[in-house]
Design an enzyme around this catalytic site. Structure first.
Site, PDB file in Angstrom:
ATOM      1  N   ASP A 279     -59.553  23.804  12.455  1.00  0.00           N
ATOM      2  CA  ASP A 279     -59.494  23.544  11.018  1.00  0.00           C
ATOM      3  C   ASP A 279     -60.924  23.506  10.497  1.00  0.00           C
ATOM      4  OD1 ASP A 279     -56.937  22.327   9.204  1.00  0.00           O
ATOM      5  OD2 ASP A 279     -58.926  21.956   8.348  1.00  0.00           O
TER       6      ASP A 279
ATOM      7  N   ASN B  78     -52.526  30.318  10.495  1.00  0.00           N
ATOM      8  CA  ASN B  78     -51.796  29.562   9.485  1.00  0.00           C
ATOM      9  C   ASN B  78     -52.647  29.083   8.317  1.00  0.00           C
ATOM     10  OD1 ASN B  78     -49.639  27.460   8.588  1.00  0.00           O
ATOM     11  ND2 ASN B  78     -51.455  26.228   9.138  1.00  0.00           N
TER      12      ASN B  78
ATOM     13  N   TYR C 126     -52.738  34.798  -4.614  1.00  0.00           N
ATOM     14  CA  TYR C 126     -51.948  34.246  -3.503  1.00  0.00           C
ATOM     15  C   TYR C 126     -50.858  35.233  -3.085  1.00  0.00           C
ATOM     16  CZ  TYR C 126     -49.460  30.623  -0.833  1.00  0.00           C
ATOM     17  OH  TYR C 126     -48.840  29.892   0.160  1.00  0.00           O
TER      18      TYR C 126
ATOM     19  N   LYS D  98     -50.485  37.096   0.556  1.00  0.00           N
ATOM     20  CA  LYS D  98     -49.328  36.884   1.437  1.00  0.00           C
ATOM     21  C   LYS D  98     -48.553  38.179   1.669  1.00  0.00           C
ATOM     22  CE  LYS D  98     -50.068  32.522   2.267  1.00  0.00           C
ATOM     23  NZ  LYS D  98     -50.443  32.074   3.629  1.00  0.00           N
TER      24      LYS D  98
ATOM     25  N   THR E 103     -46.673  19.390   1.764  1.00  0.00           N
ATOM     26  CA  THR E 103     -47.958  19.373   2.475  1.00  0.00           C
ATOM     27  C   THR E 103     -49.057  18.974   1.490  1.00  0.00           C
ATOM     28  OG1 THR E 103     -48.618  21.645   1.953  1.00  0.00           O
ATOM     29  CG2 THR E 103     -47.128  21.376   3.836  1.00  0.00           C
TER      30      THR E 103
HETATM   31  P1  NAD Z   1     -52.294  22.094   3.831  1.00  0.00           P
HETATM   32  O1  NAD Z   1     -53.344  22.106   2.778  1.00  0.00           O
HETATM   33  O2  NAD Z   1     -51.513  20.848   4.059  1.00  0.00           O
HETATM   34  O3  NAD Z   1     -52.924  22.571   5.219  1.00  0.00           O
HETATM   35  C1  NAD Z   1     -53.807  23.660   5.273  1.00  0.00           C
HETATM   36  C2  NAD Z   1     -54.903  23.380   6.274  1.00  0.00           C
HETATM   37  O4  NAD Z   1     -55.766  24.533   6.305  1.00  0.00           O
HETATM   38  C3  NAD Z   1     -55.771  22.173   5.912  1.00  0.00           C
HETATM   39  O5  NAD Z   1     -55.919  21.303   7.018  1.00  0.00           O
HETATM   40  C4  NAD Z   1     -57.108  22.797   5.518  1.00  0.00           C
HETATM   41  O6  NAD Z   1     -58.233  21.965   5.836  1.00  0.00           O
HETATM   42  C5  NAD Z   1     -57.101  24.065   6.333  1.00  0.00           C
HETATM   43  N1  NAD Z   1     -57.992  25.084   5.787  1.00  0.00           N
HETATM   44  C6  NAD Z   1     -58.208  25.382   4.477  1.00  0.00           C
HETATM   45  N2  NAD Z   1     -59.126  26.342   4.376  1.00  0.00           N
HETATM   46  C7  NAD Z   1     -59.495  26.663   5.644  1.00  0.00           C
HETATM   47  C8  NAD Z   1     -60.409  27.574   6.180  1.00  0.00           C
HETATM   48  N3  NAD Z   1     -61.169  28.361   5.393  1.00  0.00           N
HETATM   49  N4  NAD Z   1     -60.552  27.647   7.522  1.00  0.00           N
HETATM   50  C9  NAD Z   1     -59.820  26.854   8.333  1.00  0.00           C
HETATM   51  N5  NAD Z   1     -58.942  25.953   7.884  1.00  0.00           N
HETATM   52  C10 NAD Z   1     -58.780  25.864   6.545  1.00  0.00           C
HETATM   53  O7  NAD Z   1     -51.323  23.287   3.427  1.00  0.00           O
HETATM   54  P2  NAD Z   1     -50.003  23.917   4.115  1.00  0.00           P
HETATM   55  O8  NAD Z   1     -48.990  23.959   3.030  1.00  0.00           O
HETATM   56  O9  NAD Z   1     -49.698  23.303   5.395  1.00  0.00           O
HETATM   57  O10 NAD Z   1     -50.511  25.412   4.317  1.00  0.00           O
HETATM   58  C11 NAD Z   1     -50.425  26.090   5.551  1.00  0.00           C
HETATM   59  C12 NAD Z   1     -50.033  27.529   5.273  1.00  0.00           C
HETATM   60  O11 NAD Z   1     -48.700  27.543   4.730  1.00  0.00           O
HETATM   61  C13 NAD Z   1     -50.897  28.246   4.274  1.00  0.00           C
HETATM   62  O12 NAD Z   1     -51.151  29.576   4.722  1.00  0.00           O
HETATM   63  C14 NAD Z   1     -50.046  28.297   3.022  1.00  0.00           C
HETATM   64  O13 NAD Z   1     -50.370  29.391   2.201  1.00  0.00           O
HETATM   65  C15 NAD Z   1     -48.676  28.430   3.636  1.00  0.00           C
HETATM   66  N6  NAD Z   1     -47.563  28.076   2.762  1.00  0.00           N
HETATM   67  C16 NAD Z   1     -47.403  26.816   2.287  1.00  0.00           C
HETATM   68  C17 NAD Z   1     -46.326  26.517   1.451  1.00  0.00           C
HETATM   69  C18 NAD Z   1     -46.105  25.148   0.893  1.00  0.00           C
HETATM   70  O14 NAD Z   1     -45.233  24.982   0.033  1.00  0.00           O
HETATM   71  N7  NAD Z   1     -46.814  24.123   1.361  1.00  0.00           N
HETATM   72  C19 NAD Z   1     -45.408  27.533   1.107  1.00  0.00           C
HETATM   73  C20 NAD Z   1     -45.609  28.810   1.619  1.00  0.00           C
HETATM   74  C21 NAD Z   1     -46.671  29.073   2.450  1.00  0.00           C
END
Ligand code: NAD
Length: 256
Positions: free
Chosen positions: A37, A90, A156, A160, A191
């Protein structure tokens, strides 16, 4: 279940949300997990949680937009645990809700650099190692926004859709090299992702009640563990003939 005993798994964006849930799930099924991370405190906290539950994990700080840093994470996995069997690319961010004409160029480049280039950088580092050791499995995190357009999320959505396309392409390139590559398309999941948006773009202030984001037939958001269980399935031998797909995990959103 103990499907991942003696396997090494790498999870990016593992400090929070879906990545954290996946790191903990894979560890609970026996994997040694490289927790990566950009946020060191969150990453170290996940390692502590896995170790407290009797699992094995190592934190490596890296920005996925930096391909050399991602390469180093893979090297740490090999140096620490001797292999790289599973990777969950991720890490991702949202920069806010803006029409295409209002997206700031810096926001465009930052988001594409993390969400799309970061997945490419991960696979570029992971695939050769997996091929050389005789196989492996990769799961990328896409989104519902990788399957349909969503007003206000142009960068975004573009990132994706790119992840879905890269997933298919990597799957084809490695289909006869014993590496499977798939993706999940999460629907709205509880999240911390909204923290990454620029101030002033809080979606709660926007009229999103007619958008795909809030239109979930099951009528609720997902828990991150519901993403992790599907990632674990895709990483397991239960999915041995599955490659190149993006599985919606979305309470019926993609079907609507
Ligand atoms: P989150 O913010 O809870 O977790 C994301 C993590 O990625 C964090 O710990 C952050 O520090 C880390 N991060 C951010 N930028 C970074 C970088 N440049 N390098 C390394 N780490 C980095 O969010 P989440 O919802 O768990 O997101 C995870 C994935 O799920 C993402 O790709 C997001 O697009 C996708 N997603 C989330 C949702 C949702 O509703 N939460 C829906 C669809 C897709």
């Amino acid at each position: 279940m103990d499907r991942f005993t003696d396997k090494t798994a790498l999870v990016t964006g593992a400090g929070s949300g879906i990545g954290r849930a996946t790191a903990e799930r894979l560890a609970s099924e026996g994997a040694n997990v490289v927790v990566s991370d950009i946020d060191d405190d969150r990453g170290e906290d996940v390692v502590a949680s896995i170790e407290a539950d009797g699992g094995s994990a190592t934190f490596v700080s890296a920005n996925v937009a930096d391909s050399e840093a991602v390469q180093r994470v893979v090297e740490v996995a090999i140096d620490t645990y001797g292999s790289l069997d599973i990777a969950h690319n991720n890490a991702g961010i949202l920069t806010g809700f803006q029409d295409i004409t209002d997206i700031d160029e810096d926001d465009w480049e930052q988001l594409i650099g993390i969400n799309l280039k970061g997945v490419w950088a991960g696979m570029k580092a992971e695939l050769p190692v997996m091929e050389e050791q005789g196989g492996g499995v990769i799961v990328n995190t896409a989104s519902e926004a990788g399957l349909v357009g969503m007003g206000g999320l142009g960068n975004y959505v573009a990132s994706k859709h790119g992840v879905v396309g890269l997933t298919k392409t990597a799957a084809i390139e490695y289909a006869n090299r014993d590496v499977r590559v798939n993706a999940i398309a999460p629907g709205p999941t509880e999240t911390n992702i909204q923290e990454t948006m620029a101030s002033g773009s809080d979606p709660r202030e926007l009229p999103f009640d007619t958008s795909a984001m809030s239109d979930v037939p099951m009528g609720r958001n997902a828990d991150p563990a519901e993403m992790a269980s599907v990632v674990a399935f895709l990483c397991s031998e239960d999915a041995s003939f599955v490659t190149g797909v993006t599985i919606p995990v979305d309470g019926g959103q993609a079907a609507d």
